[in-house]
Design a protein around this motif. Structure first.
Motif, PDB file in Angstrom:
ATOM      1  N   LEU A   1       0.842  -1.193   0.000  1.00 18.57           N
ATOM      2  CA  LEU A   1       0.000   0.000   0.000  1.00 18.57           C
ATOM      3  C   LEU A   1       0.877   1.243   0.000  1.00 18.57           C
ATOM      4  N   ILE A   2       0.590   2.150  -0.917  1.00 17.17           N
ATOM      5  CA  ILE A   2       1.352   3.381  -1.040  1.00 17.17           C
ATOM      6  C   ILE A   2       0.404   4.569  -0.876  1.00 17.17           C
ATOM      7  N   ASN A   3       0.885   5.611  -0.204  1.00 18.06           N
ATOM      8  CA  ASN A   3       0.087   6.818  -0.010  1.00 18.06           C
ATOM      9  C   ASN A   3       1.015   8.025  -0.078  1.00 18.06           C
ATOM     10  N   ARG A   4       0.659   9.002  -0.924  1.00 12.71           N
ATOM     11  CA  ARG A   4       1.476  10.196  -1.122  1.00 12.71           C
ATOM     12  C   ARG A   4       2.916   9.849  -1.476  1.00 12.71           C
ATOM     13  N   GLY A   5       3.073   8.799  -2.260  1.00  7.64           N
ATOM     14  CA  GLY A   5       4.392   8.395  -2.727  1.00  7.64           C
ATOM     15  C   GLY A   5       5.205   7.607  -1.740  1.00  7.64           C
ATOM     16  N   LYS A   6       4.662   7.360  -0.554  1.00  7.04           N
ATOM     17  CA  LYS A   6       5.399   6.633   0.487  1.00  7.04           C
ATOM     18  C   LYS A   6       4.731   5.292   0.786  1.00  7.04           C
ATOM     19  N   LYS A   7       5.551   4.332   1.148  1.00  7.36           N
ATOM     20  CA  LYS A   7       5.019   3.027   1.526  1.00  7.36           C
ATOM     21  C   LYS A   7       4.446   3.092   2.933  1.00  7.36           C
TER      22      LYS A   7
END
Length: 316
Positions: free
Chosen positions: A204-210
């Motif tokens: 899962l990635i969010n705002r380019g971060k894992k």
């Protein structure tokens, strides 16, 4: 660990926008990995970097043991998010052409095209022009084009888009069959219940971060909501689950009671006590869904004021 994809410290920016930020990811060989995240999270950018369509500003990516997908292109099957077929070509010609590009000889390409069309329930379209097909049929032809050369690594970007429920089930079975044969599969999707049914690993990635990287089994352990679902038989006669020690909260949903427990409470013992207190039609532990986890990590994000993200990751 044998890795099909190994991403180390990868960052990609477009102007001032950071699309992928210091990303680390290992996709084990033979795994079936769901790549999830909200719109704009960086999923497609990461996939394009894996495929050497984009190149990272910094960091390293290896694919099938090589420094880039370019060196392993004939061993990879890729369905991009942006669909595209040669609309004026006949379906069989298009599939043979795509197979030839991947090094399959013409005789084998023709046989494989016919076999694959049979497999995806399109046995009668070999001589039809691509433009004559419905959107869903074109989608299946593009999936065949990504698989016809028998790739080791399969990357599918939103593969269920445009498919009706029947064809979605067909694709699910196909993905499982390929994975059972040892193929490594990574696919992105917004349809969480499909990812939950299909995958053995979730990224899962969010705002380019894992923010999450674990097996489905590990995720269920880590995000166990410690919740009991129960329904009384007939009237409740004053039964209130909150009289049982360890019950933190009770909510009513469509006639059922959802009972939330404290962290240190034994759910099995709590269920025994409730069965002694009331005549119950049903009582069961509620397993966390991927949607529960998704909402918790993305909407409630655990992103600090400094922008740091708490990563939930376990041993591969």
């Amino acid at each position: 660990m044998d890795a099909a994809i190994d991403i180390r410290g990868v960052t990609k920016t477009f102007g001032e926008k950071v699309a992928v930020d210091e990303l680390d990811l290992v996709v084990p060989t033979g795994s079936l990995c769901g790549f999830l995240g909200p719109n704009g999270a960086g999923k497609s950018t990461t996939i394009r970097m894996i495929m050497s369509i984009y190149f990272p500003d910094k960091g390293e990516i290896s694919v099938l043991g090589r420094k880039s997908a370019v060196e392993s292109k004939d061993r990879i099957g890729y369905l991009p998010e942006e669909r595209g077929i040669y609309r004026k070509m006949r379906v069989g010609e298009f599939l043979i052409y795509m197979a030839r590009l991947k090094g399959v000889d013409s005789g084998a390409a023709k046989r494989r095209a016919a076999d694959w069309l049979e497999r995806v329930a399109l046995p009668d379209v070999f001589k039809k022009k691509c433009e004559e097909l419905s959107k869903g049929m074109q989608q299946k032809v593009q999936i065949v084009a990504a698989l016809i050369h028998d790739p080791e690594l399969i990357i599918l970007d939103e593969p269920f888009s445009g498919l009706d429920p029947v064809n979605s089930m067909l694709l699910q079975r196909l993905i499982h069959d390929l994975n059972d044969q040892g193929r490594t599969i990574i696919f992105s999707t917004h349809v969480l219940f499909q990812a939950e049914q299909i995958c053995n690993r979730i990224f899962l990635i969010n705002r380019g971060k894992k923010v999450l990287d674990d097996t489905m089994e590990g995720i269920r352990r880590r995000f166990d909501p410690r919740t009991i679902l129960l329904r009384t038989r007939g009237e409740r006669n004053g039964f209130d689950p909150r009289v049982v020690s360890g019950v933190r909260k009770v909510e009513e949903r469509k006639g059922d009671l959802e009972v939330y427990l404290d962290e240190d409470t034994d759910p099995i013992e709590t269920m025994r006590q409730m069965m002694n207190l009331a005549d119950l039609e049903k009582i069961e532990l509620r397993k966390p869904t991927l949607e529960d986890v998704f909402v918790r990590l993305v909407e409630d994000a655990r992103i600090s004021e400094s922008g740091a993200v708490e990563i939930v990751e376990h041993a591969h």
